[in-house]
Design a protein around this motif. Sequence first.
Motif, PDB file in Angstrom:
ATOM      1  N   GLU A 207       0.825  -1.205   0.000  1.00  0.00           N
ATOM      2  CA  GLU A 207       0.000   0.000   0.000  1.00  0.00           C
ATOM      3  C   GLU A 207       0.862   1.259   0.000  1.00  0.00           C
TER       4      GLU A 207
ATOM      5  N   GLY B 182     -14.051  -5.824  -6.474  1.00  0.00           N
ATOM      6  CA  GLY B 182     -12.836  -6.597  -6.291  1.00  0.00           C
ATOM      7  C   GLY B 182     -13.099  -8.091  -6.358  1.00  0.00           C
TER       8      GLY B 182
ATOM      9  N   MET C  94      -1.237  -2.684 -10.735  1.00  0.00           N
ATOM     10  CA  MET C  94      -2.030  -1.594 -10.177  1.00  0.00           C
ATOM     11  C   MET C  94      -1.327  -0.263 -10.381  1.00  0.00           C
TER      12      MET C  94
ATOM     13  N   HIS D 244      -1.930   4.069  -9.187  1.00  0.00           N
ATOM     14  CA  HIS D 244      -2.726   5.045  -8.444  1.00  0.00           C
ATOM     15  C   HIS D 244      -2.451   6.428  -9.006  1.00  0.00           C
TER      16      HIS D 244
ATOM     17  N   THR E 178      -9.626  -2.320  -4.092  1.00  0.00           N
ATOM     18  CA  THR E 178      -8.177  -2.474  -3.934  1.00  0.00           C
ATOM     19  C   THR E 178      -7.852  -3.302  -2.697  1.00  0.00           C
TER      20      THR E 178
ATOM     21  N   ALA F  76      -5.833   1.518  -8.490  1.00  0.00           N
ATOM     22  CA  ALA F  76      -5.675   1.327  -7.048  1.00  0.00           C
ATOM     23  C   ALA F  76      -6.170   2.549  -6.296  1.00  0.00           C
ATOM     24  N   TYR F  77      -6.988   2.311  -5.285  1.00  0.00           N
ATOM     25  CA  TYR F  77      -7.445   3.342  -4.361  1.00  0.00           C
ATOM     26  C   TYR F  77      -8.138   4.503  -5.064  1.00  0.00           C
TER      27      TYR F  77
ATOM     28  N   GLU G  75      -8.446   6.150 -12.021  1.00  0.00           N
ATOM     29  CA  GLU G  75      -7.483   5.108 -11.693  1.00  0.00           C
ATOM     30  C   GLU G  75      -7.499   3.984 -12.729  1.00  0.00           C
TER      31      GLU G  75
END
Length: 280
Positions: free
Chosen positions: A132, A231, A278, A280, A265, A250-251, A167
């Motif tokens: 993360e 997801g 991924m 972001h 995510t 992502a996010y 994203e």
Amino acid sequence: MGYKTILVSLNEVGRLPQLLAAATKLGQALGTHVSGLYVIPAVQVYPSVGFEAAPQVFEGNRSFFKDNAAKVREQFEAAMTKEGLAFDFHQVDSRTPIIADEVVAKGRCADVLVVSTTNPDEVTGVERDFVEQVLMGVGRPVVVLPHQGEAKLSLDDVVVGWDGGREAARSTFDALPLLRVAKKVRVIRVDPQKDASLKASVPGADIAETLARHGVKVETQGYPTDGLDEGQALLRCADDVGAGLIVMGAYGHSRLAEFIFGGATRFVLSRLNRPVLMSH
């Protein structure tokens, strides 16, 4: 524009074979240079408690990574040499105990990163939220491997999660060098029937047309969730078609919002069973 430099983070020592296999697969498919990064973290210093005057110092992680450094370098160089890839190896003696900080700093100068998730049931010396931290900080696409299983990366069938958001757009175009060499790419729009603007249209057709102009062998598919979140639906779809890679943003929400309310995510990272790219 293709990838020219892959950075593979090697601190998940228990997943070294899988990390090296993924890095060499990408290197072979794209003809790229592979950089190996191994971080020796600083000692962890904890403030004193009670009547203790001196802070508590924990050297366990630093000692572990120092002890394994030679083995990691040897295996990395052997794998790259065997496949005839251009490579270099960087061992960084960090000034902080946070491995992700060094990976983010070095990763910003690479085209794409390869990392592994951390097993929540084991103490590996890598931060529990390592992936993360890297995703949020590096500003580059990241190929994330699961912390268990073979984690084989394949470009025979790639699933791209598409919702039309920022994203999703970022990850799709960040993945273009891989999508161009993939045998089949499926653009998946989860629950298109719930979006009134998509009625009487083919879900994902716009992005599929753009990808096709880049030479991507692409098809589109709506995927009803049957009550699953996005997801879960993407992982199930990848299972159904035997995808060797998932591409997703992502996010789309803040990490705090995903932690409190859940999110695609967070779910995918916690249940990951195959490589995922991924951004972001």
